[in-house]
Scaffold this motif. Structure first.
Motif, short mmCIF file in Angstrom:
data_model
loop_
_atom_site.label_atom_id
_atom_site.label_comp_id
_atom_site.label_asym_id
_atom_site.label_seq_id
_atom_site.Cartn_x
_atom_site.Cartn_y
_atom_site.Cartn_z
N SER A 50 105.11 -19.49 32.31
CA SER A 50 106.17 -19.76 33.28
C SER A 50 107.32 -20.60 32.74
O SER A 50 108.46 -20.41 33.15
CB SER A 50 105.58 -20.44 34.52
OG SER A 50 104.93 -21.64 34.15
N TRP A 85 100.73 -12.12 37.87
CA TRP A 85 101.36 -12.47 39.13
C TRP A 85 101.28 -13.97 39.40
O TRP A 85 102.15 -14.53 40.06
CB TRP A 85 100.75 -11.67 40.28
CG TRP A 85 101.21 -10.25 40.23
CD1 TRP A 85 100.49 -9.16 39.83
CD2 TRP A 85 102.52 -9.77 40.55
NE1 TRP A 85 101.28 -8.04 39.89
CE2 TRP A 85 102.53 -8.39 40.33
CE3 TRP A 85 103.69 -10.39 41.00
CZ2 TRP A 85 103.66 -7.61 40.54
CZ3 TRP A 85 104.82 -9.60 41.21
CH2 TRP A 85 104.78 -8.23 40.99
N GLU A 86 100.24 -14.62 38.85
CA GLU A 86 100.13 -16.07 39.02
C GLU A 86 101.28 -16.77 38.30
O GLU A 86 101.82 -17.76 38.81
CB GLU A 86 98.77 -16.55 38.48
CG GLU A 86 97.58 -16.12 39.33
CD GLU A 86 97.25 -14.62 39.22
OE1 GLU A 86 96.58 -14.11 40.15
OE2 GLU A 86 97.64 -13.97 38.24
N VAL A 114 104.25 -15.36 37.72
CA VAL A 114 105.43 -15.02 38.51
C VAL A 114 105.54 -15.97 39.71
O VAL A 114 106.61 -16.49 40.02
CB VAL A 114 105.39 -13.54 38.97
CG1 VAL A 114 106.48 -13.25 39.99
CG2 VAL A 114 105.49 -12.61 37.76
N SER A 115 104.42 -16.21 40.38
CA SER A 115 104.41 -17.12 41.52
C SER A 115 104.81 -18.53 41.11
O SER A 115 105.59 -19.20 41.81
CB SER A 115 103.01 -17.13 42.15
OG SER A 115 102.95 -18.02 43.22
N GLU A 116 104.32 -18.99 39.96
CA GLU A 116 104.67 -20.32 39.49
C GLU A 116 106.16 -20.43 39.16
O GLU A 116 106.81 -21.42 39.47
CB GLU A 116 103.81 -20.68 38.27
CG GLU A 116 103.90 -22.12 37.86
CD GLU A 116 102.86 -22.49 36.81
OE1 GLU A 116 101.94 -23.25 37.17
OE2 GLU A 116 102.97 -22.03 35.65
N ALA A 134 108.56 -18.63 40.50
CA ALA A 134 109.27 -18.64 41.79
C ALA A 134 109.20 -20.04 42.42
O ALA A 134 110.19 -20.53 42.99
CB ALA A 134 108.69 -17.60 42.73
N TYR A 135 108.06 -20.70 42.29
CA TYR A 135 107.93 -22.08 42.80
C TYR A 135 108.89 -23.02 42.06
O TYR A 135 109.57 -23.84 42.68
CB TYR A 135 106.48 -22.55 42.66
CG TYR A 135 106.30 -24.00 42.99
CD1 TYR A 135 106.28 -24.43 44.32
CD2 TYR A 135 106.16 -24.96 41.99
CE1 TYR A 135 106.14 -25.78 44.63
CE2 TYR A 135 106.01 -26.30 42.29
CZ TYR A 135 106.00 -26.70 43.61
OH TYR A 135 105.86 -28.03 43.92
N ASP A 188 112.40 -22.77 43.33
CA ASP A 188 112.53 -22.82 44.79
C ASP A 188 113.78 -23.54 45.26
O ASP A 188 114.12 -23.50 46.44
CB ASP A 188 111.28 -23.42 45.43
CG ASP A 188 111.15 -24.93 45.21
OD1 ASP A 188 111.86 -25.49 44.36
OD2 ASP A 188 110.29 -25.54 45.89
N GLN A 238 115.76 -17.30 42.29
CA GLN A 238 114.51 -16.55 42.48
C GLN A 238 114.79 -15.04 42.49
O GLN A 238 114.07 -14.26 41.85
CB GLN A 238 113.83 -16.95 43.78
CG GLN A 238 113.25 -18.34 43.74
CD GLN A 238 112.70 -18.77 45.09
OE1 GLN A 238 113.24 -18.43 46.15
NE2 GLN A 238 111.62 -19.52 45.07
N ALA A 247 97.74 -20.40 36.63
CA ALA A 247 98.64 -19.56 35.82
C ALA A 247 98.19 -19.54 34.37
O ALA A 247 98.13 -18.47 33.74
CB ALA A 247 100.08 -20.07 35.94
#
Length: 158
Positions: free
Chosen positions: A17, A51-52, A54-56, A58-59, A62, A68, A112
């Motif tokens: 990330s 995806w973990e 990707v989620s991190e 995006a966080y 934020d 994003q 992640a």
């Protein structure tokens, strides 16, 4: 007969990330290094991530829906060109991730990072782009292989 010049196949690397978030955050202290890295090597890389991760990212982004959105559009464009591949964990993978996270509890290993070690085991890839040099210097695959940070040259510190 004239043959076309050969185009080297892209280097396949795991993507953490940090470099991805830095690429889309101009205020990130690693932004310039990430920008330079992706401008110089991006077209010659095939990124594998989860995806973990990707989620991190995006966080981390934020602070801005635009950042994003730019990140997600960049991922989509890369995937459409075959330069980004997103991988998903399965419920059956969770006990192994839990075991791994407990093993590296002194780091501590987040989900992640655990998903990237899982992906390394699945894909047989240990080259990685990460800002998290200290942790990925300790993590090992199931076959005890070490990770090689190809992004590491962008930073002159440990």
């Amino acid at each position: 007969m004239v043959t076309a010049p050969s185009v080297p196949s892209p280097q396949t690397v795991l993507a953490d990330s940090g470099p991805l978030a830095a690429l889309f955050n101009r205020r990130d202290k690693h932004h310039s290094a990430a920008l330079d890295f992706f401008q110089a090597r991006g077209p010659r890389l095939k990124l594998l991530t989860t995806w973990e991760v990707v989620s991190e990212v995006a966080y981390f982004l934020d602070f801005s829906a635009a950042a994003q959105g730019d990140f997600l559009e960049w991922l989509h464009a890369g995937a459409s060109q075959g330069l980004v591949s997103l991988h998903a964990l399965d419920v059956a993978d969770l006990p192994g991730l839990s075991k791994m996270m407990r093993k590296y509890a002194d780091r501590p290993m987040d989900l992640a990072d655990a998903s990237l070690v899982w992906l390394a085991n699945q894909a047989g890839v240990t080259d990685i782009i990460t800002i998290d040099r200290a942790d990925f210097a300790v993590y090992r695959t199931n076959k005890r292989k070490t990770f090689r940070n190809v992004f590491g040259g962008a930073f002159g510190r440990g």
